[in-house]
Design an enzyme around this catalytic site. Structure first.
Site, PDB file in Angstrom:
ATOM      1  N   THR A   1     -11.188  -0.021  12.824  1.00 55.85           N
ATOM      2  CA  THR A   1     -11.846  -0.598  14.008  1.00 55.85           C
ATOM      3  C   THR A   1     -13.029  -1.429  13.494  1.00 55.85           C
ATOM      4  OG1 THR A   1     -13.150   1.434  14.220  1.00 55.85           O
ATOM      5  CG2 THR A   1     -11.198   1.246  15.600  1.00 55.85           C
TER       6      THR A   1
ATOM      7  N   CYS B   1     -19.846   3.079   7.789  1.00 53.26           N
ATOM      8  CA  CYS B   1     -19.939   3.796   9.065  1.00 53.26           C
ATOM      9  C   CYS B   1     -21.263   3.568   9.794  1.00 53.26           C
ATOM     10  CB  CYS B   1     -19.723   5.285   8.838  1.00 53.26           C
ATOM     11  SG  CYS B   1     -18.143   5.610   8.051  1.00 53.26           S
TER      12      CYS B   1
ATOM     13  N   LYS C   1     -22.140  -0.080  11.044  1.00 49.22           N
ATOM     14  CA  LYS C   1     -21.155  -0.529  12.037  1.00 49.22           C
ATOM     15  C   LYS C   1     -21.262   0.311  13.326  1.00 49.22           C
ATOM     16  CE  LYS C   1     -16.762   0.901  11.330  1.00 49.22           C
ATOM     17  NZ  LYS C   1     -15.881   1.522  12.264  1.00 49.22           N
TER      18      LYS C   1
ATOM     19  N   LYS D   1       0.835  -1.205   0.000  1.00 50.78           N
ATOM     20  CA  LYS D   1       0.000   0.000   0.000  1.00 50.78           C
ATOM     21  C   LYS D   1       0.874   1.261   0.000  1.00 50.78           C
ATOM     22  CE  LYS D   1      -4.162   1.397   2.364  1.00 50.78           C
ATOM     23  NZ  LYS D   1      -4.899   1.198   3.612  1.00 50.78           N
TER      24      LYS D   1
END
Ligand code: UGA
Length: 472
Positions: A85, A279, A282, A35
Site C-alpha cells: 500500500t 512504516c 508512510k 520473485k
C-alpha cells in the site's frame, strides 16, 4: 487450516512462513513470476532472523508458492491480503493493489471464505473490500471481511509474529471471529510454545498473547494509532534530548527516570537521528490524511514529523561544529540501514544524512553489515563501500555512527583510534558511554549528552566544545 496469503513481500512472506509453522497449509500467491522463482529455489530475499530456517522447514511441505490466485482462493478457507500500500503523492495510501486482489477474489468464492486485510490500510478499507467483492456478484453470505493488522518490526518479524504482544482481529460477525480464533489457536492455547522445535522465546514475551476482538474499523485504527504513538514517543524523546544538550543534562538518565514509570515504559525512548523505514514515515502521513478526511486536523502528527526532520538537521550541525568546514573532509560512516538488524534502506535517516554530506562536498567511506548492496543502488559513486567498520574509519577526519547495529557498539576502541586520522566520533545512536570514549582518546559527540573530550586536550577545548554543542 488451508490459508492463502496474497503478496510475498516482507509481511506476506513472514505471515505465510509463520502460519506454516503453526501447522496450517499455506499457499503464498504473487503475480511476480521472477520473485516466485526465487522463493521456490530456496533463496530468502529479505534479511530476517529465523525466516531462512522456517522457509527451509516448510517449503514444499506446508508452504507452497503460486501465481494462481483464483485456485488459491478456491482451495482456502481464509485469504490474507498482504500486498503493498505505497504512499501516493498526497501522502495517503494507494489501495489499488488491494482493490484488484479483492476483485479477483470475488470471482473465485465457491464456499464460505474469510478475507483478511493484513496490509497496513486506512479505516474503511475492509468496508471497501466488502463492497468490491459484492459488486462483482458474490453472495453476501459466502464471505466475511476482517482486519488483522501486523505489528512486526523488521529484523525481528518472525519472533514478533510467533510471540506477539497482542493479536488484534477486527470482525463484524461471530462466524468470522471464530475462524480467526482457529487460525491463531496454536499461540492462544500455548500449544506452539510446548514444541521442542519452536522458535526460541525472546525476552519479554507475553504468553499467551491476548486475543483482542474489535470492529473492523477499530482494528484498522489500532494499526495506524500504534505506529503514530511509537513515532510520537521517539520524537518526544528527541525533543527532550535537544533540551538536555542545551542545559547540560544527560538524556540517558532522563530516559531512565521517565521509562521506569510503568505507565510510560522504557522502550522506544532511544534518542537518535530520527525514525525511518517503510512504516513510520508512510503511516504517519496516511493517518494524518485519514484524519483530515474525517474532518480532524491531527496537528500533533505534523509536529512529530517536524521534530523527526529537525533531528537530522541537528546532527548535520553537530558534524559541522565538530569539523568546521566540510568540503573535502573524509568521513567514515557506520550504518546505512534505517535501523540495526535489517538490510532495508527505505527512508533511512542514515542514507539521507550521507546524501546531505555528499552535497556539502564530503568524501565518504561507509560500512553496513547488511545494507551495502541496496545502498549502492541509491548512493552515487562518490561513496566508497568499506569491508569493515575499521576500514571505513581508516584515514577519516571523523567517524559517524548512523545505525544502531550491535556490532558497532562493541568495536575495539584502540584499534579504531589508530585507524582514524583524527579521533573524533559523532554518534547518532548513543552506542557508547561518553566517559569511556574520552578515556580511549576520542572527542565524542552524541545525542542529548554533552560532548566528551580526552584528558590531554588543550585547556579551553572543553568549553569551546560544550558551547558549540549547545548551539548545535
Ligand atoms: C514499525 C513498528 O515498530 C512495528 O510494530 C510495525 O508493525 C511496523 O513498523 C510496520 O508498520 O510494519 P519497523 O519499521 O520495522 O517497525 O521499525 P522500528 O523498530 O519500529 O523502528 C523504526 C525507526 O525508529 C527506526 O529508524 C529506528 O532506528 C527508530 N527508533 C526506534 C528510534 O529512533 N528510537 C527508538 O527508541 C526506537
Amino acid at each position: 487450516m488451508r490459508i492463502a496469503v496474497v503478496g510475498s513481500g516482507y509481511v506476506g512472506l513472514v505471515t505465510g512462513a509463520c502460519f506454516a509453522e503453526f501447522g496450517h497449509d499455506v499457499i503464498l500467491v504473487d503475480n511476480d513470476q521472477p520473485k516466485l522463482a526465487v522463493l521456490k529455489s530456496g533463496t530468502v530475499p529479505i534479511h530476517e532472523y529465523f525466516l531462512p530456517e522456517l522457509l527451509q522447514r516448510h517449503r514444499g511441505r506446508r508452504l507452497d508458492f503460486s501465481a494462481d490466485l483464483h485456485e488459491a482462493v478456491r482451495s482456502s478457507a481464509t485469504i490474507f491480503i498482504a500486498v503493498g500500500t505505497p504512499p501516493t503523492d498526497r501522502g495517503d495510501a494507494d489501495l489499488s493493489y488491494v482493490e484488484s486482489v479483492a476483485r479477483e477474489i470475488s470471482g473465485a468464492v465457491n464456499d464460505y471464505k474469510v478475507v483478511v486485510e493484513k496490509s497496513t490500510v486506512p479505516v474503511y478499507t475492509s468496508e471497501w473490500i466488502r463492497k468490491v467483492i459484492l459488486r462483482n456478484g458474490t453472495d453476501p453470505e459466502a464471505f466475511d471481511v476482517a482486519s488483522n493488522p501486523e505489528f512486526l518490526r523488521e529484523g525481528t518479524a518472525v519472533t514478533d509474529f510467533l510471540y506477539p504482544d497482542r493479536i488484534v482481529v477486527g470482525v463484524d460477525s461471530e462466524r468470522c471471529a471464530s475462524v480467526l480464533r482457529e487460525v491463531y489457536a496454536p499461540l492462544t492455547n500455548g500449544n506452539y510454545y510446548e514444541r521442542s522445535d519452536a522458535v526460541p522465546k525472546p525476552d519479554r514475551a507475553r504468553i499467551p498473547a491476548p486475543f483482542i476482538v474489535t470492529s473492523t474499523k477499530g482494528a484498522e485504527l489500532i494499526k495506524h494509532a500504534s505506529n503514530a504513538f511509537l513515532a510520537m514517543k521517539i520524537s518526544f524523546i528527541n525533543a527532550v534530548a535537544s533540551i538536555c544538550e542545551s542545559v547540560g543534562a544527560n538524556v540517558q538518565q532522563v530516559c531512565q527516570g521517565i521509562g521506569t514509570d510503568s505507565r510510560i515504559g522504557p522502550r522506544f525512548l532511544n534518542p537518535g537521528i530520527g525514525y525511518g523505514g517503510s512504516c513510520f514515515p508512510k503511516d504517519l502521513m496516511a493517518f494524518r490524511s485519514v484524519a483530515r478526511e474525517c474532518g480532524y486536523d491531527f496537528r500533533l502528527l505534523d509536529e512529530v514529523m517536524r521534530i523527526n526532520e529537525e533531528q537530522r538537521q541537528r546532527f548535520l550541525r553537530k558534524v559541522r561544529s565538530a569539523l568546521w568546514t566540510l568540503r573535502g573532509k573524509r568521513l567514515g560512516v557506520l550504518g546505512l540501514a534505517f535501523k540495526g538488524g535489517t538490510d532495508d534502506i527505505r527512508e533511512s535517516p542514515a542514507i539521507l544524512l550521507v546524501q546531505a554530506l555528499l552535497q556539502e562536498g564530503c568524501q565518504i567511506a561507509a560500512y553496513d553489515p547488511a545494507a551495502m548492496d541496496r545502498a549502492r543502488e541509491v548512493l552515487n559513486s562518490r561513496v566508497e563501500f568499506a569491508g569493515s567498520a575499521y576500514e571505513a574509519a581508516t584515514g577519516a577526519d571523523a567517524l559517524l555512527i548512523l545505525t544502531e547495529w550491535e556490532e558497532f557498539a562493541s568495536l575495539d576502541l584502540e584499534r579504531l583510534n589508530e585507524k582514524l586520522k583524527y579521533p573524533i566520533v559523532i554518534d547518532g545512536r548513543n552506542l557508547y558511554h561518553p566517559d569511556v570514549m574520552a578515556q580511549h582518546g576520542f572527542t565524542y559527540y552524541s545525542v542529548g549528552r554533552l560532548p566528551a573530550i580526552p584528558q590531554n586536550q588543550p585547556a579551553g577545548a572543553s568549553s569551546i566544545l560544550r558551547n558549540n554543542h549547545k548551539k548545535a
